[in-house]
Design an enzyme around this catalytic site. Structure first.
Site, PDB file in Angstrom:
ATOM      1  N   ILE A  32       0.829  -1.209   0.000  1.00  0.00           N
ATOM      2  CA  ILE A  32       0.000   0.000   0.000  1.00  0.00           C
ATOM      3  C   ILE A  32       0.858   1.251   0.000  1.00  0.00           C
ATOM      4  CG2 ILE A  32      -0.261   0.230   2.509  1.00  0.00           C
ATOM      5  CD1 ILE A  32      -3.052   0.690  -0.110  1.00  0.00           C
ATOM      6  N   LYS A  59      -5.561   3.030   7.481  1.00  0.00           N
ATOM      7  CA  LYS A  59      -6.708   2.407   8.162  1.00  0.00           C
ATOM      8  C   LYS A  59      -6.458   0.919   8.381  1.00  0.00           C
ATOM      9  CE  LYS A  59      -8.071   0.175   4.371  1.00  0.00           C
ATOM     10  NZ  LYS A  59      -8.090  -1.298   4.298  1.00  0.00           N
ATOM     11  N   ASP A  89     -10.741  -5.749   7.234  1.00  0.00           N
ATOM     12  CA  ASP A  89      -9.640  -4.946   6.694  1.00  0.00           C
ATOM     13  C   ASP A  89     -10.115  -4.186   5.451  1.00  0.00           C
ATOM     14  OD1 ASP A  89      -6.497  -4.456   6.596  1.00  0.00           O
ATOM     15  OD2 ASP A  89      -7.152  -4.937   4.563  1.00  0.00           O
TER      16      ASP A  89
END
Length: 313
Positions: free
Chosen positions: A14, A92, A170
């Site tokens: 990510i 997050k 998730d």
């Protein structure tokens, strides 16, 4: 104006795919370091450190960090960075538990630093437009369908199905973050069924029942599944009492209203995150929203456990 010298802690997929290009496109930031590399190589000219504490010691002029590790250690990392005088941005979910989120906010305030808990799906232009359209309206029904292929998006990431890895939540927290952004009143979890592979400690699928605290005869449900192959489905359908039908698709990047041609926002979620982060830094504010994460915790608290077939990567 001098750029914020930023480091990324947890340099995995990510971070490479989203944070690096977003930082490069935001003139207020300069990426100067990465640590805890989970694969791949750092961009040219960027310092590489084995751990975040080495980064903090090695770059005294670093003023900002983005924490992209798995959620478990994020609170302790954020605490160390804030104590070292750094501003923090959190992927997050922002921490391992909801209680830890409030601790990060408290520490940021005490240190006089900015903390920003981000939920990238909220930064879609289509999501913002949906929020504006739903303001002041009364809801009649809600359906969330969030189904994707775990092996495709998280290959070999065993931690994500371990205790504390959140499992289907998730990605599911993206849908929940959209709900907390667009709905005109607070949303609650009233019932949940969580589906656990026989060999795993986190759910691979979930069925949720939502409520808003207001009486309604419509259905408020969500289906989340990490076993989807082929076409991936990330959609939210909302009907209001006056008959308006809104449909967000493709993870919140497209908005269709009453069957008209969809509005498609630019693919700049993470650019918008860093734009907002720059604004928060400029005004010395924090934004540590725990509402989407609280819904995840409530689903676990209320969830009926159902065991399903084993899952291996």
């Amino acid at each position: 104006m001098a750029k914020h010298r930023i480091g990324i802690i947890g340099f995995g997929k990510i971070a490479r795919d989203q944070h690096v290009p977003a930082i490069a496109a935001t003139p207020e930031f300069e990426l100067v370091a990465v640590s805890n590399i989970g694969g791949g190589t750092a961009p040219d000219g960027v310092a590489v450190f084995a751990s975040y504490d080495e980064m903090l010691k090695g770059l005294v002029d670093l003023d900002t960090v983005s924490i992209c590790t798995p959620p478990g250690p994020r609170r302790s990392i954020a605490a160390a960075c804030l104590a070292a005088g750094k501003h923090v941005l959190l992927e997050k979910p922002p921490a391992g538990t909801v209680t830890e989120v409030s601790d990060i906010a408290r520490r940021a305030e005490a240190a006089g630093k900015t903390a920003f808990a981000t939920y990238h799906a909220q930064h879609n232009a289509a999501v913002k437009r949906a929020a504006d359209m739903l303001a002041g309206m009364t809801l009649k029904s809600l359906r969330v369908t969030w189904k994707e292929d775990l092996r495709r998006w998280h290959p070999g990431q065993e931690w994500i199905l371990a205790a504390g890895g959140f499992g289907i939540f998730d990605p599911g927290i993206n849908a929940l973050s959209i709900l907390t952004r667009i709905l005109p009143e607070p949303v609650f979890i009233s019932a949940a069924e969580l589906f656990f592979p026989a060999n795993r400690q986190a759910p691979i699928a979930a069925k949720l029942t939502f409520s808003t605290g207001a009486a309604t005869d419509g259905e408020f449900v969500g289906e989340f599944d990490w076993r989807q192959t082929g076409q991936q489905t990330w959609s939210i359908n909302v009907e209001t009492a006056d008959g308006t039908m809104l449909m967000l698709t493709d993870g919140g990047s497209q908005l269709q209203v009453n069957g008209e041609l969809p509005f498609v926002g630019p693919a700049d979620e993470y650019r918008d995150i860093y734009k907002e982060f720059a604004q928060l830094l400029d005004t010395a504010q924090s934004r540590v929203d725990a509402a989407p994460f609280q819904l995840v915790a409530d689903a676990f608290m209320l969830g009926k456990r159902t065991e399903v077939e084993t899952f291996d990567f």
